[in-house]
Design a protein around this motif. Structure first.
Motif, PDB file in Angstrom:
ATOM      1  N   ASP A 220      57.996  40.120  22.645  1.00  8.13           N
ATOM      2  CA  ASP A 220      58.454  41.113  23.394  1.00  8.13           C
ATOM      3  C   ASP A 220      59.314  42.241  22.627  1.00  8.13           C
ATOM      4  OD1 ASP A 220      60.066  42.799  25.338  1.00  8.13           O
ATOM      5  OD2 ASP A 220      58.923  41.412  26.835  1.00  8.13           O
ATOM      6  N   ASN A 221      60.292  41.769  22.139  1.00  9.07           N
ATOM      7  CA  ASN A 221      61.181  42.897  21.066  1.00  9.07           C
ATOM      8  C   ASN A 221      61.609  42.038  19.826  1.00  9.07           C
ATOM      9  OD1 ASN A 221      62.965  44.626  20.064  1.00  9.07           O
ATOM     10  ND2 ASN A 221      63.843  45.163  22.151  1.00  9.07           N
ATOM     11  N   TYR A 224      65.503  42.430  19.377  1.00  6.69           N
ATOM     12  CA  TYR A 224      66.334  41.775  20.374  1.00  6.69           C
ATOM     13  C   TYR A 224      66.358  40.357  19.861  1.00  6.69           C
ATOM     14  CZ  TYR A 224      67.515  39.212  24.561  1.00  6.69           C
ATOM     15  OH  TYR A 224      67.985  38.395  25.579  1.00  6.69           O
ATOM     16  N   LYS A 287      51.524  40.844  25.998  1.00  7.69           N
ATOM     17  CA  LYS A 287      52.028  40.333  27.248  1.00  7.69           C
ATOM     18  C   LYS A 287      50.925  39.442  27.533  1.00  7.69           C
ATOM     19  CE  LYS A 287      54.603  41.414  31.134  1.00  7.69           C
ATOM     20  NZ  LYS A 287      55.501  40.324  31.180  1.00  7.69           N
TER      21      LYS A 287
ATOM     22  N   LEU B 363      67.142  44.955  24.903  1.00  6.21           N
ATOM     23  CA  LEU B 363      66.500  44.289  25.972  1.00  6.21           C
ATOM     24  C   LEU B 363      65.326  44.016  25.496  1.00  6.21           C
ATOM     25  CD1 LEU B 363      67.410  47.362  28.575  1.00  6.21           C
ATOM     26  CD2 LEU B 363      68.160  44.874  28.701  1.00  6.21           C
ATOM     27  N   LEU B 364      64.444  42.888  26.331  1.00  7.85           N
ATOM     28  CA  LEU B 364      63.055  42.507  26.280  1.00  7.85           C
ATOM     29  C   LEU B 364      62.784  43.140  27.517  1.00  7.85           C
ATOM     30  CD1 LEU B 364      63.905  38.755  26.108  1.00  7.85           C
ATOM     31  CD2 LEU B 364      63.083  40.121  24.170  1.00  7.85           C
ATOM     32  N   LEU B 365      62.238  44.302  26.964  1.00  9.72           N
ATOM     33  CA  LEU B 365      61.719  45.312  28.322  1.00  9.72           C
ATOM     34  C   LEU B 365      60.845  44.773  29.348  1.00  9.72           C
ATOM     35  CD1 LEU B 365      61.838  48.670  26.400  1.00  9.72           C
ATOM     36  CD2 LEU B 365      63.225  48.205  28.263  1.00  9.72           C
ATOM     37  N   GLY B 366      59.602  43.980  28.591  1.00 13.93           N
ATOM     38  CA  GLY B 366      58.712  43.319  29.394  1.00 13.93           C
ATOM     39  C   GLY B 366      58.914  42.185  30.254  1.00 13.93           C
ATOM     40  N   MET B 367      60.463  41.545  29.992  1.00 10.84           N
ATOM     41  CA  MET B 367      60.821  40.509  30.613  1.00 10.84           C
ATOM     42  C   MET B 367      61.798  40.721  31.924  1.00 10.84           C
ATOM     43  SD  MET B 367      60.618  37.974  27.412  1.00 10.84           S
ATOM     44  CE  MET B 367      61.453  36.676  27.888  1.00 10.84           C
TER      45      MET B 367
END
Lengths: 344, 528
Positions: A220-221, A224, A287, B363-367
């Protein structure tokens, strides 16, 4: 009301479902053997499922769609061939093939993962060409591997593996036939579906473990994950290895349902079908959920299975059948690839 | 010269971005041969003013600006950078716009090359003309001479010292015929001291030739050294334009920073004399925010602010300590050294971090909201997990409880703990970041730019939360922020970083001029 429903399923899926329904209607009007088609759809759904599932760890760990599943497929094929060379049949044979394929694919996946970690940002393009290269390289490999069983090698030269190797008498349809039963004239390949379900369940459990969650965060990131102390390269490596292992197991399950191991050029374009399936199911390059795999494989295989006889009936001239097969399957793949960005 | 007419006049310029007033009536005039300095903090409106001056598209796409724009007594309409060039306004960029593989002369004359005829051009027309290299060389030489720069104009730009590149850039601007006003946007930021001195000399040369110069810088000593007049802007307001000879550094610093500071009432002062963290010679290679060796200590239970202008390195400190960017040096926490470049080690020691880059790092934008809060805790402390024989599973119930606790505590406006953070507003995303940092149950929390880009209501909650953590749980809080007023309203002490080094540490009650001077790095030079 309708609009919110469409939004929930996603417009691409609505389009595909409508298209599928039209095909089914056409097939029905043409008087196709519907129960046979249904059986086919179920079998193809089960046999392709694990290959599609191989996309999940790759997407989760952030390397995107795994266009290089040929790496795992080769590992699976080598193990399968070995089991036949040893003359193993039935459950022993297929379990041997699956068990041996795991260490093979772990090693292959490790090397593949090393490469992907070195080319961050263009994994999908590189993966595609890794797939092509490995398949081409193995064309030599198949000729020189020291397998001796007469079912495997060319009968005259007594060396070099054949193009297609039949599983008849070894473990053809062993999963399909396990606990299979009939509803009317539709055959349910219970064992095959159970194997797929088991693989999905293991993947689901994995995605909820500490490692699975960390992997999802990497996908996802990236930053992060770095800030959270997660070893990004390790997670990407692990995701690639799991994906490769799943494709190795996937090709064995595929082969037992299909009845043959196909060597040489056959694995060349095998990556596109699972990629298309998972995208149709609603995944994007970063995703994915298990449900996307199940829905996507079902939709994609149903489309291919039903579209072909329908198209053949419309244009029965011999040469056109092959052409229409290519148009339909590549058309669906192309449409699916346009969805790779996910819904906005 | 006072009898002369200004070459450029801006009168009562106002500009809004989507209802947010960034310039509230700024006036500026530049006379020929004058060096006019424009000073102000980050966000004061300097760059917006420059964008207006150059007709950048960002201005006109957002509804233009109000006010008069007069060049040599005549109203001018400048809608594109090309219009600006035609009206004789040149700009020396902070980042060099040079082609590394070309020679100095080629770079100077790029796209304005003198041409000459050849056989082909006589047949096929203008586009086939060849370059007049002799003329190019002599023109380039002339411009370089004007700057007092003695270098072969045939040298390739690549590999030149930074200072020289800056000069090539300037030479290109003055080579454009009819340049009347030249704008220098923080030109000395990338230069060494001697290079900077040379540049200032060159600026004086140019001014003597009758070119008006607008000089933007935050180094107040340079301002004093070269300028004739100074205009100070703050928060989009025109504060004052004055003659350099009538003022001094302290006064300018005061005007630049001066702002009503609303002190948020602190009930108790949890700060003690005991040091909780010691930082020795910390160097962080964070692009754009280099830290070049800072040493200071953080007291247990205090709220420490880290301030300074953008790009000076203040952001790099927390990033370095937390292992997000490569760092060198010594950091000890509660007497034990912390392994640098290892985020896991920092978190295990009880440090926690809210990044300034919310969407990029935070942030984990998709989560979902609840997952965002617990990922580091799961990975580093194996919390929020249930153990089975050979594998672990996430503890959905505990994760949900944690999320609900912080949604309530920080007033996160959302549809529920499973909402993806992508759909939240900036302020609520920031609260999720803070919740994530707190979920680690840290002893010290580093918060970078906690209020950047969020609305006033959320700002208040964020700052109050930080104070509450400090007062009720005795947590040590380190806030890095570009907004000095904000730091002064909540912090006990404020460290000011300038050019990658510590300028000094002040109490929040220190005067405006003290802060202003430290931010300009003047105090530091005095120490050396």
């Amino acid at each position: 009301m309708v609009k919110s429903y469409i939004e929930k399923i996603g417009l691409p899926r609505v389009i595909i479902i409508v298209f599928l329904l039209l095909l089914i209607l056409a097939a029905f009007l043409q008087g196709q053997n519907m129960s046979m088609l249904t059986t086919d759809v179920l079998v193809r759904f089960g046999m392709n499922g694990i290959l599609t599932l191989a996309m999940v760890p790759a997407i989760l760990c952030g390397t995107g769609l795994n266009f290089g599943i040929a790496v795992g497929i080769i590992a699976g094929l080598v193990s399968g061939i070995w089991s036949i060379d040893l003359g193993l049949t039935g459950l022993t044979g297929i379990m041997f093939a699956i068990c041996v394929s795991v260490p093979f694919s772990v090693v292959f996946g490790y090397l593949y993962g090393k490469l992907l970690n070195a080319v961050k940002g263009s994994e999908m393009v590189v993966g595609t060409y890794v797939g092509y290269s490995v398949v081409s390289l193995m064309c030599i490999g198949w000729l020189v591997l020291p397998f001796k069983s007469p079912t495997l090698v060319w009968p005259i030269a007594k060396a070099g593996l054949r193009n297609t190797i039949t599983l008849d008498g070894y473990y053809e349809k062993i999963f399909n036939n396990f606990l299979s039963f009939q509803i009317g004239s539709v055959t349910i390949p219970t064992g095959l579906l159970l194997v797929f379900a088991l693989a999905c369940f293991i993947m689901f459990i994995f995605s909820r473990t500490k490692t699975g969650i960390a992997m999802k965060a990497v996908g996802d990131n990236n930053m992060y994950a770095v800030a959270a102390g997660i070893n990004v390269n390790k997670m990407r490596m692990l995701g690639t290895i799991i994906s490769t292992v799943l494709s190795a197991v996937g090709i064995i399950v595929y082969a037992q349902a299909f009845g043959f191991y196909q060597l040489y050029q056959a694995p060349l374009n095998m990556a596109f079908m699972p990629v298309a399936a998972v995208l149709l199911g609603g995944a994007s390059t970063n995703k994915v959920k298990i449900s996307h795999v199940v829905i996507g494989t079902l939709l994609f295989q149903a489309l291919i299975t039903i579209a072909l006889p329908v198209a053949n009936q419309i244009a029965p001239e011999g040469g056109l059948a092959e052409v229409s097969r290519l148009i339909v399957s590549n058309g669906i793949i192309l449409y699916a690839l346009t969805q790779s960005g996910g819904k906005k | 010269m006072d009898m002369q007419k200004p070459i450029l006049e801006l009168k009562n310029i106002k500009k809004e971005y989507y209802g947010n007033k960034v310039l509230k009536g700024v006036s500026l005039d530049i006379y020929p041969g004058e060096i006019h300095c424009l000073v102000g903090e980050n966000g004061a409106g300097k760059s917006t003013l420059m964008n207006i001056l150059f007709g950048m598209s960002v201005i006109h796409e957002t509804g233009g600006f109000e006010g008069e724009f007069i060049i040599e007594g005549k109203p001018a309409v400048i809608k594109t950078p090309n219009d600006a060039l035609e009206n004789g306004i040149g700009m020396v960029h902070q980042e060099f716009m040079l082609i590394p593989g070309f020679t100095i002369a080629e770079n100077i004359k790029l796209n304005r090359e003198p041409l000459k005829n050849n056989a082909l051009s006589r047949v096929f027309g203008k586009s086939m003309k060849s370059l007049d290299t002799e003329k190019m060389k002599s023109d380039a030489k002339e411009s370089l001479m004007k700057l007092g720069m003695d270098i072969d104009e045939q040298t390739i730009v690549k590999g030149l010292p930074v200072g020289y590149m800056q000069f090539v850039e300037i030479a290109r601007e003055i080579d454009k015929k009819g340049v009347k006003v030249l704008v220098f946007d923080e030109p000395t930021a990338v230069l060494t001291e001697s290079e900077a001195d040379k540049l200032l000399e060159a600026m004086k040369h140019l001014a003597a030739e009758g070119i008006g110069i607008l000089f933007i810088t935050h180094r107040l000593d340079e301002v004093m050294a070269v300028s004739k007049r100074i205009t100070v802007i703050r928060d989009g307001n025109h504060i004052q334009t004055m003659n350099t000879c009538d003022t001094d550094v302290v006064k300018i610093a005061e005007l630049m920073v001066g702002r009503k500071v609303e002190k948020i009432e602190r009930k108790v002062n949890a700060s003690s004399d005991e040091d909780i963290m010691e930082i020795k010679n910390l160097k962080v290679s964070m692009p754009g925010e280099l830290v070049k060796g800072v040493s200071f200590s953080i007291k247990k239970g205090e709220i420490l602010g880290i301030g300074g202008l953008a790009g000076q390195g203040k952001i790099g400190i927390a990033n370095g300590i937390m292992g997000v960017y490569k760092a060198r040096g010594e950091v000890t926490f509660e007497g034990k050294p912390i392994k640098l470049n290892d985020p896991q080690a920092s978190m295990s020691a009880g440090l926690s971090f809210v990044s300034e880059d919310r969407r990029g790092v935070g942030l984990l934008l998709g989560m979902s909201i609840e997952e965002n809060m617990v990922v580091p805790s799961i990975y580093n402390f194996k919390k929020y997990l249930k153990k089975f024989l050979i594998f672990t599973q996430k503890d959905t119930k505990a994760i949900r409880e944690n999320a609900l606790k912080y949604i309530d505590m920080l007033d996160i406006r959302c549809t529920g703990p499973t909402q993806p953070v992508m759909r939240l507003s900036g302020g609520n995303q920031q609260k999720v970041c803070i919740a994530r940092a707190l979920t680690l149950e840290p002893k010290i929390i580093f918060v970078s730019e906690p209020t950047r880009g969020i609305d006033i209501g959320a700002k208040k909650i964020v700052l109050e939360t930080l104070i509450k953590l400090n007062e009720e749980y005795g947590m040590t809080v380190v806030i890095t922020s570009s907004e000095l007023a904000e730091l002064r309203s909540v912090c006990d002490r404020i460290a000011i970083i300038s050019e990658g080094k510590l300028s000094g540490i002040l109490s929040a009650e220190a005067s405006d001029s003290e802060f202003g001077l430290l931010m300009s790095g003047i105090n530091k030079k005095g120490d050396e």
